[in-house]
Design a protein around this motif. Structure first.
Motif, PDB file in Angstrom:
ATOM      1  N   CYS A 203      -9.590  46.551 -22.400  1.00 49.78           N
ATOM      2  CA  CYS A 203      -9.912  45.941 -21.093  1.00 49.78           C
ATOM      3  C   CYS A 203      -8.797  46.250 -20.098  1.00 49.78           C
ATOM      4  CB  CYS A 203     -10.076  44.425 -21.210  1.00 49.78           C
ATOM      5  SG  CYS A 203     -11.541  43.911 -22.120  1.00 49.78           S
ATOM      6  N   VAL A 224      -6.346  39.895 -23.282  1.00 46.88           N
ATOM      7  CA  VAL A 224      -6.313  40.772 -22.094  1.00 46.88           C
ATOM      8  C   VAL A 224      -5.067  40.442 -21.271  1.00 46.88           C
ATOM      9  CG1 VAL A 224      -7.481  41.386 -19.942  1.00 46.88           C
ATOM     10  CG2 VAL A 224      -8.840  40.976 -22.001  1.00 46.88           C
ATOM     11  N   ILE A 310     -14.075  39.507 -16.529  1.00 44.73           N
ATOM     12  CA  ILE A 310     -14.039  39.748 -17.983  1.00 44.73           C
ATOM     13  C   ILE A 310     -14.587  38.524 -18.698  1.00 44.73           C
ATOM     14  CG2 ILE A 310     -12.558  40.296 -19.958  1.00 44.73           C
ATOM     15  CD1 ILE A 310     -10.520  41.306 -17.778  1.00 44.73           C
ATOM     16  N   ILE A 354     -16.946  43.368 -16.861  1.00 45.00           N
ATOM     17  CA  ILE A 354     -16.695  43.724 -18.264  1.00 45.00           C
ATOM     18  C   ILE A 354     -17.216  42.607 -19.168  1.00 45.00           C
ATOM     19  CG2 ILE A 354     -14.893  44.148 -19.987  1.00 45.00           C
ATOM     20  CD1 ILE A 354     -13.090  45.133 -17.681  1.00 45.00           C
ATOM     21  N   ALA A 356     -16.878  41.717 -23.115  1.00 47.05           N
ATOM     22  CA  ALA A 356     -16.077  42.161 -24.259  1.00 47.05           C
ATOM     23  C   ALA A 356     -16.388  41.315 -25.479  1.00 47.05           C
ATOM     24  CB  ALA A 356     -14.593  42.039 -23.907  1.00 47.05           C
ATOM     25  N   ALA A 395     -14.388  51.299 -24.681  1.00 48.26           N
ATOM     26  CA  ALA A 395     -15.093  50.726 -23.530  1.00 48.26           C
ATOM     27  C   ALA A 395     -16.139  51.733 -23.080  1.00 48.26           C
ATOM     28  CB  ALA A 395     -14.115  50.469 -22.390  1.00 48.26           C
TER      29      ALA A 395
END
Ligand code: COA
Length: 437
Positions: A203, A224, A310, A354, A356, A395
């Motif tokens: 990330c 992160v 995120i 994002i 994750a 990613a």
């Protein structure tokens, strides 16, 4: 004008007395997350037999959730806006309900007849010299609900941090006030192992200097943040934040200098963390606690510079549909602000959304990347909204990719133990073509 101290004194009462004023059939809102007022909730639970068909609504539960016990039937029923460990069994067994809506729209729903609130039970700081109490660690949905409620019952808690922003209510707006000191519920950081570290690095590689960040909760956001030590001028515009942000602020990595809106300030709707976080935000003018129809509004989010959202998820299917809230048809958590931020960051011209997750669940026995979801699975983020998916293996950017390309990209970041069976499913769907390495 009457002295606010007189007004306040007239509203002081005991918890048991205050909760007697909750009428039958009322919808009762509890302060969100660490704003839940434990003394008032306990008083309601202890006196549950006095109520008929009272509904309790709230987002993240951080209390004991005793109002979901089977004996509450006919007296109190819970309608969850987000499901947590203390309320999950009741929702999954049908003793409580779940209602999905976008977090940013909730203030409107409290006033336009969609979800009117009769009574709000909230936690507040003691009044300041002007008679204003702060909602402390949870303002976003809590203040709008309190302002919309016909009756506001507040636990005046001297352990609640006095946060800044649009976080205040005057004592004249309260119906009853109950003075009681309670420690705030604390949330330990999630455990960060090698998998989370790798996700954090993957990330972090997508985050440029000057980015404005939104981070969800748990071990992935913490990982992160740990990987961002060498970045410059990051900003925070986030539904919530936790302890990890404090260290980066103190290191001078988070300055907010490149933000478009609320430059130099960290903006949040609510906070969950440890004492360290709660002490950091107390009377801190660099932290702005604001209502969620601003903080989570995709149009506001999209205006930030290099907005990066995120969030975590449970599963992704070959088409890029993302499930973040159910196990099959069983509700596990809730939508929260996930889509508010996915959409806001995607609308931002230089933004990134994002999602994750570790590539596997249940101690490595289940792949989270799957050809199809089980029947009844919730699609939290649609395949049209999806942008980046990140696992410990990399990613991938799914935007602008065909369904076939998406499946191949997703297989490339699946756990190696599951790639053969995923390739087989790919071939069955798309023919005997290269299914990725
Ligand atoms: N199949 C079966 N079990 C699964 C699974 C899957 N695909 N995915 C996860 N699980 C299991 C895990 O193994 C774990 O079980 P365990 O506790 O027994 O180990 C459990 O479900 C929880 O999974 P985990 O990934 O650890 O959850 P989390 O605590 O990191 O939370 C979400 C992840 C997605 C549930 C959470 O982020 C969420 O609710 N998101 C939606 C709201 C949101 O994004 N808000 C953002 C703004 S704050």
């Amino acid at each position: 004008m009457q002295d606010w101290k007189e007004i306040y004194r007239a509203k002081l009462t005991t918890a048991a007395e205050a909760v007697k004023h909750i009428p039958d059939g009322a919808r009762v809102f509890f302060g969100h997350a660490a704003n839940e007022p434990p003394v008032l909730v306990d008083a309601m639970v202890q006196n549950y037999e006095q109520y008929k068909n009272v509904e309790i609504v709230h987002w993240v539960p951080m209390g004991k959730g005793e109002y979901t016990l089977p004996k509450m039937a006919g007296h109190i029923r819970h309608n969850a806006l987000f499901v947590g460990p203390s309320t999950r069994a009741a929702v999954q067994e049908g003793r409580a309900d779940y209602t999905p809506f976008f977090f940013y729209q909730s203030p409107r729903f409290f006033t336009d007849g969609t979800m009117p609130v009769d009574v709000a039970l909230v936690s507040l700081t003691p009044p300041d010299k002007h008679g204003f109490c702060s909602f402390g660690v949870s303002v976003g949905g809590t203040k709008p609900a309190a302002l919309a409620a016909k009756i506001v019952i507040a636990q005046i808690n001297d352990q609640m941090p006095r946060t800044m922003g649009d976080s205040f209510i005057h004592v004249s707006r309260l119906t009853y006030a109950v003075e009681a000191s309670s420690p705030l519920p604390e949330l330990g950081g999630g455990s960060i192992g090698a998998v989370e570290e790798a996700i954090g690095r993957n990330c972090a590689a997508l985050i440029e200097d000057g980015s404005t960040l939104q981070l969800g909760i748990g071990s992935i956001p913490d990982a992160v943040l740990k990987s961002l030590g060498d970045k410059k001028d990051l900003g925070i515009h986030s539904e919530m934040f936790s302890d990890g942000v404090v260290d980066l602020y103190r290191k001078g990595v988070i300055t907010g200098a490149a933000k478009t809106l609320n430059k130099g300030k960290m903006v949040a709707a609510f906070l969950m963390g440890s004492k360290k976080l709660y002490e950091f935000v107390d009377q801190n003018p660099d932290v702005l606690m604001l209502p969620v129809d601003y903080v989570n509004d995709p149009v506001v989010i999209a205006q930030q510079n290099k907005m990066v959202a995120i969030n975590s998820c449970l599963q992704v299917d070959f088409n890029g549909q993302v499930n973040s809230e159910s196990m099959g048809a069983k509700q596990f958590s809730g939508i929260g602000g996930q889509l508010d931020y996915v959409r806001g960051a995607s609308m931002c011209p230089n933004g990134k959304a994002i999602l994750a997750m570790p590539s596997t669940a249940k101690h490595g026995t289940v792949s989270r990347i799957v050809p199809v979801f089980a029947p009844g699975t919730t699609v939290t983020t649609t395949r049209t909204d999806v942008h980046y998916i990140v696992t410990e293996y990399g990613a991938v950017d799914l935007r602008g990719k065909s369904l076939r390309e998406r499946a191949r990209l997703l297989i490339s970041i699946a756990h190696p133990d599951f790639r053969d069976e995923l390739r087989q499913a790919y071939r069955e769907r798309y023919g005997n073509e290269e299914a990725g390495t």
